[in-house]
Design a protein around this motif. Structure first.
Motif, short mmCIF file in Angstrom:
data_model
loop_
_atom_site.label_atom_id
_atom_site.label_comp_id
_atom_site.label_asym_id
_atom_site.label_seq_id
_atom_site.Cartn_x
_atom_site.Cartn_y
_atom_site.Cartn_z
N ALA A 1 34.99 -15.62 10.87
CA ALA A 1 34.02 -15.03 9.94
C ALA A 1 32.61 -15.27 10.46
O ALA A 1 32.24 -16.40 10.75
CB ALA A 1 34.19 -15.63 8.55
N TYR A 2 31.86 -14.19 10.56
CA TYR A 2 30.49 -14.27 11.07
C TYR A 2 29.56 -13.48 10.15
O TYR A 2 29.92 -12.38 9.70
CB TYR A 2 30.40 -13.67 12.49
CG TYR A 2 31.46 -14.19 13.43
CD1 TYR A 2 31.32 -15.41 14.09
CD2 TYR A 2 32.63 -13.46 13.65
CE1 TYR A 2 32.30 -15.88 14.94
CE2 TYR A 2 33.63 -13.93 14.49
CZ TYR A 2 33.45 -15.14 15.14
OH TYR A 2 34.43 -15.62 15.98
N PRO A 3 28.39 -14.01 9.86
CA PRO A 3 27.45 -13.27 9.00
C PRO A 3 27.13 -11.91 9.60
O PRO A 3 26.93 -11.77 10.81
CB PRO A 3 26.20 -14.17 8.98
CG PRO A 3 26.70 -15.53 9.36
CD PRO A 3 27.84 -15.30 10.31
N ALA A 4 27.08 -10.87 8.75
CA ALA A 4 26.80 -9.51 9.23
C ALA A 4 25.86 -8.80 8.27
O ALA A 4 26.04 -7.62 7.95
CB ALA A 4 28.10 -8.74 9.38
N GLY A 5 24.85 -9.51 7.79
CA GLY A 5 23.92 -8.93 6.84
C GLY A 5 24.34 -9.27 5.42
O GLY A 5 25.48 -9.67 5.16
N GLU A 6 23.43 -9.12 4.50
CA GLU A 6 23.68 -9.52 3.12
C GLU A 6 24.91 -8.81 2.55
O GLU A 6 25.04 -7.59 2.60
CB GLU A 6 22.46 -9.19 2.26
CG GLU A 6 22.59 -9.70 0.83
CD GLU A 6 21.31 -9.47 0.03
OE1 GLU A 6 21.33 -9.74 -1.18
OE2 GLU A 6 20.30 -9.02 0.62
N GLY A 7 25.82 -9.61 2.01
CA GLY A 7 27.00 -9.05 1.38
C GLY A 7 28.07 -8.59 2.34
O GLY A 7 29.03 -7.93 1.92
N HIS A 8 27.95 -8.92 3.62
CA HIS A 8 28.92 -8.46 4.61
C HIS A 8 29.31 -9.58 5.57
O HIS A 8 28.48 -10.45 5.89
CB HIS A 8 28.37 -7.29 5.43
CG HIS A 8 28.19 -6.03 4.63
ND1 HIS A 8 27.09 -5.82 3.82
CD2 HIS A 8 28.99 -4.93 4.50
CE1 HIS A 8 27.21 -4.64 3.23
NE2 HIS A 8 28.34 -4.08 3.63
N THR A 9 30.54 -9.54 6.02
CA THR A 9 31.05 -10.52 6.98
C THR A 9 31.81 -9.79 8.08
O THR A 9 32.57 -8.85 7.81
CB THR A 9 32.00 -11.52 6.29
OG1 THR A 9 31.30 -12.20 5.26
CG2 THR A 9 32.54 -12.53 7.29
N LYS A 10 31.58 -10.21 9.31
CA LYS A 10 32.30 -9.62 10.45
C LYS A 10 33.46 -10.54 10.82
O LYS A 10 33.31 -11.76 10.85
CB LYS A 10 31.37 -9.44 11.64
CG LYS A 10 32.04 -8.83 12.87
CD LYS A 10 31.02 -8.39 13.90
CE LYS A 10 30.27 -9.54 14.52
NZ LYS A 10 29.35 -9.10 15.59
N THR A 11 34.61 -9.94 11.10
CA THR A 11 35.74 -10.72 11.59
C THR A 11 36.17 -10.19 12.95
O THR A 11 35.58 -9.23 13.47
CB THR A 11 36.90 -10.72 10.58
OG1 THR A 11 37.86 -11.71 10.97
CG2 THR A 11 37.57 -9.35 10.49
#
Length: 357
Positions: free
Chosen positions: A270-280
């Motif tokens: 799980a990586y931060p991808a902007g407010e309200g979003h997560t990158k996997t």
């Protein structure tokens, strides 16, 4: 301009797949590129632009129209400002910036393809993206019938995306301009943990430019991501799927399915991808859904070095490749409720199974 008819396109792609083009034009100057595009547009002929061929999946029936191979050259360095012709080999250009002692793209070494393709999908790897250094893109605007210059902001860059992908038939990239950094022979701050670890430093540290480039090349080669004609693991488009970006609600559902499948203690990347979003991680999803390295029993298989690369083991067809990709997409969706999206551009075919007319 060189012109061929019923010309094979497979040799122009890193997959080495796809049928012929009705007509293949090779342009070596911006003027020739524009002339070829205008000729196709004036006659209503379908146009396929080909650079390094590292991001193309061409159907077995080929392309009924004009394929335009951009083979322009030009590497112009003024201080820390770099301008590349669209046809320049990207990895060679990166090597030259490192030799010049300039930072900003050194971790993008080894990526196959041409310079003109880099802004289209906002090429990135090992903690760097071209959007962080691109200042302007010069392109031929087919709608306006003229060359235009787009600023970084106008390119609307995001993860593996840009304005050029929103309207893929409108622009043909001619030149790309970059603002690099003179850091006294040192790299930009390292932002990728694997790179820092391989160099024995901490994320955020700087290292000699040549060390950063060589380390990235070794890491990529270990994953089959540096072109080698003798290595079928490199007969690919690199990463075939983009890393999914999920909303908070989607990630919560995904997280629950991970624990249901793998156990209560399982934690997906799980990586931060902007407010309200997560990158996997697409590679993690593929592996945990049961598609490991080397998966497949035909001429198209997952790379033996990296689960994110689909490869032609020799003698494959495009349909072989797409059948494998569809199997993986379906398997990941069933296991985790996440739909993978292909990164390469498809021509005359679709991952969903319906031919493109």
């Amino acid at each position: 301009m060189q012109e061929l008819h019923d010309a094979p396109l497979a040799p122009l792609t890193t997959f080495r797949l796809g049928g012929p083009a009705t007509r293949l034009v090779t342009a070596t100057t911006d003027a020739e590129v524009i002339a070829a595009v205008r000729a196709a547009d004036d006659s209503g002929t379908p146009l396929l632009v080909v650079g390094g061929g590292s991001n193309l999946v061409i159907g077995d029936k080929g392309f009924d129209g004009t394929a335009l191979r951009i083979a322009t050259t030009g590497f112009e360095l003024r201080g820390t400002t770099l301008e590349l012709a669209a046809g320049e080999v990207w990895t060679d250009a990166v090597a030259r910036t490192v030799e010049a002692g300039l930072a900003g793209v050194e971790c993008l070494a080894g990526i196959p393809g041409s310079a003109g393709a880099t802004p289209i999908q906002n090429v990135g790897a090992y903690g760097q993206e071209v959007s962080s250094t691109i200042t302007e893109v010069v392109a031929y605007d087919r709608r306006a019938g003229a060359a235009v210059t787009l600023t970084n902001e106008e390119c609307a860059f995001s993860y593996r995306h840009s304005r050029f992908k929103d309207d893929p038939s409108r622009y043909v990239v001619l030149r790309v301009r970059f603002a690099l950094e003179d850091a006294g022979g040192l790299s930009a701050p390292l932002r990728y943990a694997e790179t820092a670890r391989a160099l024995g430093v901490e994320p955020g540290d700087r290292v000699p430019l040549a060390d950063a480039r060589e380390t990235v090349l070794k890491l990529r080669a270990g994953k089959g991501m540096v072109l080698d004609p003798e290595d079928h693991d490199t007969w690919s488009a690199g990463s075939f799927f983009t890393n999914p970006i999920l909303t908070d609600a989607q990630f919560a559902d995904f997280h629950a399915r991970v624990r249901e499948r793998l156990g209560d203690g399982a934690e997906p990347p799980a990586y931060p991808a902007g407010e309200g979003h997560t990158k996997t991680s697409a590679a993690w999803l593929i592996d945990k859904a049961g598609f490991g390295k080397g998966y497949g029993d035909g001429a198209a298989r997952i790379s033996t070095k990296h689960t994110l690369a689909l490869t032609n083991r020799g003698g494959a067809t495009t349909e072989d490749l797409l059948e494998l990709a569809r199997e993986i997409v379906a398997g990941v969706r069933e296991a985790f409720g996440v739909t993978l999206v292909n990164e390469p551009v498809t021509v005359g075919v679709s991952l969903q199974g319906s031919p493109v007319q």
